[in-house]
Design a protein around this motif. Structure first.
Motif, PDB file in Angstrom:
ATOM      1  N   MET A   1      67.868  34.805  89.447  1.00  0.00           N
ATOM      2  CA  MET A   1      67.573  33.493  89.998  1.00  0.00           C
ATOM      3  C   MET A   1      67.083  33.637  91.432  1.00  0.00           C
ATOM      4  O   MET A   1      67.596  34.453  92.193  1.00  0.00           O
ATOM      5  CB  MET A   1      68.848  32.640  89.945  1.00  0.00           C
ATOM      6  CG  MET A   1      68.688  31.219  90.403  1.00  0.00           C
ATOM      7  SD  MET A   1      67.601  30.295  89.309  1.00  0.00           S
ATOM      8  CE  MET A   1      67.104  28.982  90.364  1.00  0.00           C
ATOM      9  N   ALA A   2      66.068  32.846  91.789  1.00  0.00           N
ATOM     10  CA  ALA A   2      65.494  32.911  93.126  1.00  0.00           C
ATOM     11  C   ALA A   2      66.485  32.376  94.157  1.00  0.00           C
ATOM     12  O   ALA A   2      67.138  31.356  93.940  1.00  0.00           O
ATOM     13  CB  ALA A   2      64.212  32.095  93.170  1.00  0.00           C
ATOM     14  N   ASN A   3      66.586  33.086  95.281  1.00  0.00           N
ATOM     15  CA  ASN A   3      67.519  32.688  96.332  1.00  0.00           C
ATOM     16  C   ASN A   3      66.816  31.984  97.489  1.00  0.00           C
ATOM     17  O   ASN A   3      67.255  30.924  97.911  1.00  0.00           O
ATOM     18  CB  ASN A   3      68.278  33.904  96.867  1.00  0.00           C
ATOM     19  CG  ASN A   3      69.251  34.444  95.849  1.00  0.00           C
ATOM     20  OD1 ASN A   3      69.828  33.687  95.092  1.00  0.00           O
ATOM     21  ND2 ASN A   3      69.416  35.753  95.822  1.00  0.00           N
ATOM     22  N   THR A   4      65.760  32.569  97.993  1.00  0.00           N
ATOM     23  CA  THR A   4      65.083  31.992  99.157  1.00  0.00           C
ATOM     24  C   THR A   4      64.218  30.812  98.752  1.00  0.00           C
ATOM     25  O   THR A   4      63.805  30.682  97.592  1.00  0.00           O
ATOM     26  CB  THR A   4      64.203  33.050  99.859  1.00  0.00           C
ATOM     27  OG1 THR A   4      63.178  33.449  98.955  1.00  0.00           O
ATOM     28  CG2 THR A   4      65.018  34.254 100.287  1.00  0.00           C
ATOM     29  N   SER A   5      63.936  29.961  99.738  1.00  0.00           N
ATOM     30  CA  SER A   5      63.128  28.777  99.448  1.00  0.00           C
ATOM     31  C   SER A   5      61.713  29.172  99.041  1.00  0.00           C
ATOM     32  O   SER A   5      61.106  28.539  98.181  1.00  0.00           O
ATOM     33  CB  SER A   5      63.099  27.847 100.655  1.00  0.00           C
ATOM     34  OG  SER A   5      62.518  28.503 101.769  1.00  0.00           O
ATOM     35  N   SER A   6      61.188  30.252  99.637  1.00  0.00           N
ATOM     36  CA  SER A   6      59.833  30.684  99.283  1.00  0.00           C
ATOM     37  C   SER A   6      59.784  31.224  97.852  1.00  0.00           C
ATOM     38  O   SER A   6      58.800  31.011  97.137  1.00  0.00           O
ATOM     39  CB  SER A   6      59.334  31.752 100.263  1.00  0.00           C
ATOM     40  OG  SER A   6      60.181  32.878 100.240  1.00  0.00           O
ATOM     41  N   ALA A   7      60.850  31.886  97.431  1.00  0.00           N
ATOM     42  CA  ALA A   7      60.915  32.392  96.056  1.00  0.00           C
ATOM     43  C   ALA A   7      61.022  31.238  95.065  1.00  0.00           C
ATOM     44  O   ALA A   7      60.437  31.284  93.980  1.00  0.00           O
ATOM     45  CB  ALA A   7      62.094  33.345  95.900  1.00  0.00           C
ATOM     46  N   LYS A   8      61.765  30.197  95.452  1.00  0.00           N
ATOM     47  CA  LYS A   8      61.875  29.021  94.583  1.00  0.00           C
ATOM     48  C   LYS A   8      60.536  28.321  94.442  1.00  0.00           C
ATOM     49  O   LYS A   8      60.157  27.884  93.357  1.00  0.00           O
ATOM     50  CB  LYS A   8      62.934  28.059  95.128  1.00  0.00           C
ATOM     51  CG  LYS A   8      64.350  28.569  94.992  1.00  0.00           C
ATOM     52  CD  LYS A   8      65.357  27.645  95.632  1.00  0.00           C
ATOM     53  CE  LYS A   8      66.755  28.241  95.525  1.00  0.00           C
ATOM     54  NZ  LYS A   8      67.743  27.441  96.227  1.00  0.00           N
ATOM     55  N   LYS A   9      59.817  28.227  95.555  1.00  0.00           N
ATOM     56  CA  LYS A   9      58.490  27.611  95.519  1.00  0.00           C
ATOM     57  C   LYS A   9      57.543  28.451  94.666  1.00  0.00           C
ATOM     58  O   LYS A   9      56.770  27.909  93.866  1.00  0.00           O
ATOM     59  CB  LYS A   9      57.926  27.477  96.934  1.00  0.00           C
ATOM     60  CG  LYS A   9      56.544  26.848  96.949  1.00  0.00           C
ATOM     61  CD  LYS A   9      55.989  26.728  98.344  1.00  0.00           C
ATOM     62  CE  LYS A   9      54.591  26.155  98.294  1.00  0.00           C
ATOM     63  NZ  LYS A   9      53.996  26.063  99.647  1.00  0.00           N
ATOM     64  N   ALA A  10      57.606  29.764  94.803  1.00  0.00           N
ATOM     65  CA  ALA A  10      56.761  30.649  94.003  1.00  0.00           C
ATOM     66  C   ALA A  10      57.035  30.456  92.520  1.00  0.00           C
ATOM     67  O   ALA A  10      56.109  30.438  91.700  1.00  0.00           O
ATOM     68  CB  ALA A  10      56.985  32.103  94.402  1.00  0.00           C
ATOM     69  N   THR A  11      58.291  30.280  92.162  1.00  0.00           N
ATOM     70  CA  THR A  11      58.673  30.041  90.763  1.00  0.00           C
ATOM     71  C   THR A  11      58.060  28.748  90.253  1.00  0.00           C
ATOM     72  O   THR A  11      57.557  28.698  89.126  1.00  0.00           O
ATOM     73  CB  THR A  11      60.208  29.984  90.638  1.00  0.00           C
ATOM     74  OG1 THR A  11      60.754  31.191  91.157  1.00  0.00           O
ATOM     75  CG2 THR A  11      60.632  29.828  89.200  1.00  0.00           C
ATOM     76  N   ARG A  12      58.103  27.702  91.090  1.00  0.00           N
ATOM     77  CA  ARG A  12      57.496  26.426  90.691  1.00  0.00           C
ATOM     78  C   ARG A  12      55.984  26.572  90.506  1.00  0.00           C
ATOM     79  O   ARG A  12      55.412  26.049  89.538  1.00  0.00           O
ATOM     80  CB  ARG A  12      57.790  25.346  91.735  1.00  0.00           C
ATOM     81  CG  ARG A  12      59.240  24.928  91.808  1.00  0.00           C
ATOM     82  CD  ARG A  12      59.429  23.653  92.626  1.00  0.00           C
ATOM     83  NE  ARG A  12      58.895  23.733  93.979  1.00  0.00           N
ATOM     84  CZ  ARG A  12      59.577  24.142  95.048  1.00  0.00           C
ATOM     85  NH1 ARG A  12      60.836  24.536  94.915  1.00  0.00           N
ATOM     86  NH2 ARG A  12      59.011  24.152  96.250  1.00  0.00           N
ATOM     87  N   LYS A  13      55.338  27.285  91.422  1.00  0.00           N
ATOM     88  CA  LYS A  13      53.887  27.484  91.335  1.00  0.00           C
ATOM     89  C   LYS A  13      53.516  28.257  90.073  1.00  0.00           C
ATOM     90  O   LYS A  13      52.570  27.911  89.377  1.00  0.00           O
ATOM     91  CB  LYS A  13      53.372  28.243  92.569  1.00  0.00           C
ATOM     92  CG  LYS A  13      53.243  27.393  93.809  1.00  0.00           C
ATOM     93  CD  LYS A  13      52.841  28.208  95.010  1.00  0.00           C
ATOM     94  CE  LYS A  13      51.424  28.711  94.889  1.00  0.00           C
ATOM     95  NZ  LYS A  13      50.960  29.385  96.111  1.00  0.00           N
TER      96      LYS A  13
END
Length: 88
Positions: free
Chosen positions: A1-13
């Motif tokens: 699971m993505a931890n950082t906000s940038s990783a979460k955004k990358a997952t959404r993209k």
């Protein structure tokens, strides 16, 4: 699971791009399938018309990195060769 906000955004993209790319890949495959069916039925004119639609689909898919450029070129070449064989 993505931890950082940038990783979460990358997952959404990635999720958004996956939906778009699946749609484009399906559209491309459908265009190729119509050419193959026309070739199989032996209808050269229908195959040529379908190829006019399929070739740009393949090239756009290659440009958008949905399939590799060489893969698109190989498909176009093989379909064109099969259509040329129908003339004989």
């Amino acid at each position: 699971m993505a931890n950082t906000s940038s990783a979460k955004k990358a997952t959404r993209k990635i999720a958004r791009r996956t939906i778009i790319n699946k749609s484009r890949r399906t559209q491309m495959r459908g265009a190729v399938r119509t050419v193959e069916e026309a070739i199989k039925s032996g209808d050269r004119n229908a195959a040529i018309e379908a190829m006019k639609r399929a070739e740009p689909e393949l090239m756009q898919a290659a440009q958008r990195n949905i399939i590799h450029r060489n893969n698109a070129n190989r498909k176009v070449s093989r379909l064109t060769h099969a259509i040329a064989k129908l003339a004989k």
